[in-house]
Design a protein around this motif. Structure first.
Motif, short mmCIF file in Angstrom:
data_model
loop_
_atom_site.label_atom_id
_atom_site.label_comp_id
_atom_site.label_asym_id
_atom_site.label_seq_id
_atom_site.Cartn_x
_atom_site.Cartn_y
_atom_site.Cartn_z
N VAL A 116 0.84 -1.20 0.00
CA VAL A 116 0.00 0.00 0.00
C VAL A 116 0.88 1.25 0.00
CG1 VAL A 116 -1.64 1.36 1.37
CG2 VAL A 116 -2.03 -1.10 1.01
N ALA A 117 1.91 1.26 0.84
CA ALA A 117 2.81 2.42 0.89
C ALA A 117 3.47 2.67 -0.46
CB ALA A 117 3.86 2.21 1.98
N GLU A 118 3.90 1.60 -1.10
CA GLU A 118 4.53 1.73 -2.42
C GLU A 118 3.54 2.27 -3.45
OE1 GLU A 118 5.76 -1.65 -5.43
OE2 GLU A 118 7.29 -1.44 -3.84
N ALA A 119 2.32 1.74 -3.45
CA ALA A 119 1.31 2.20 -4.41
C ALA A 119 0.94 3.66 -4.19
CB ALA A 119 0.07 1.32 -4.32
N LEU A 120 0.90 4.08 -2.93
CA LEU A 120 0.53 5.46 -2.61
C LEU A 120 1.71 6.41 -2.61
CD1 LEU A 120 -2.08 4.94 0.25
CD2 LEU A 120 -2.49 5.33 -2.20
#
Length: 155
Positions: A116-120
């Motif tokens: 999630v952190a990578e996608a955001l």
């Protein structure tokens, strides 16, 4: 500062992979849905779009559009993030809760947070993912499916 809130629920379905938080979680059933059915990410997408007053996941990725059939919800999340940024907002942090009797996700939470952190494009310390049960009550308590709730802070 703006706050967005999202909620999603999907029933279990035979013959599908269980995707939660962008992670393939071993389970005998997956989640029904037009895309990959990742309720955790769908709730997050709705929170992002809602916080930016950009509608909801159904408007951005309608199930009537075959482009989104079996789509990766991580890809949908990246597209929603781009739309939120185009509207002039920065994602400060996200907090997501899975409501389910099963599966247990404790062993997958760090990988979910990382994805999630990578996608955001935010730091993993700005992503919270946790789970709770419904103590046997309702459709989640009976093991018929899962629900997820998400909150985001936008600047």
């Amino acid at each position: 500062m703006r706050i967005g809130q999202g909620y999603d629920a999907h029933r279990f379905a035979e013959g599908r992979t269980l995707m939660l938080g962008g992670v393939d979680v071993p389970h005998p059933r997956g989640l029904a849905g037009h895309s990959d059915g990742d309720a955790l990410l769908h709730a997050l997408i709705d929170a992002l779009l809602g916080g930016a007053a950009l509608g909801d996941i159904g408007a951005m990725f309608p199930s009537s559009d075959e482009r989104w059939k079996d789509a990766s919800s991580l890809d949908l999340l990246v597209r929603a993030r781009a739309r939120v940024r185009e509207a002039g907002h920065r994602i400060s942090n996200v907090d997501i809760t899975l409501i389910a009797q099963e599966p247990r996700i404790a062993g997958f939470v760090m990988e979910m947070r990382r994805r999630v952190a990578e996608a955001l494009q935010i730091d993993i310390t700005d992503v919270s993912i946790k789970a709770t049960t419904a103590d046997g009550m309702g459709f989640t308590g009976r093991g018929e499916g899962v629900a997820a709730s998400a909150v985001v802070l936008l600047e």
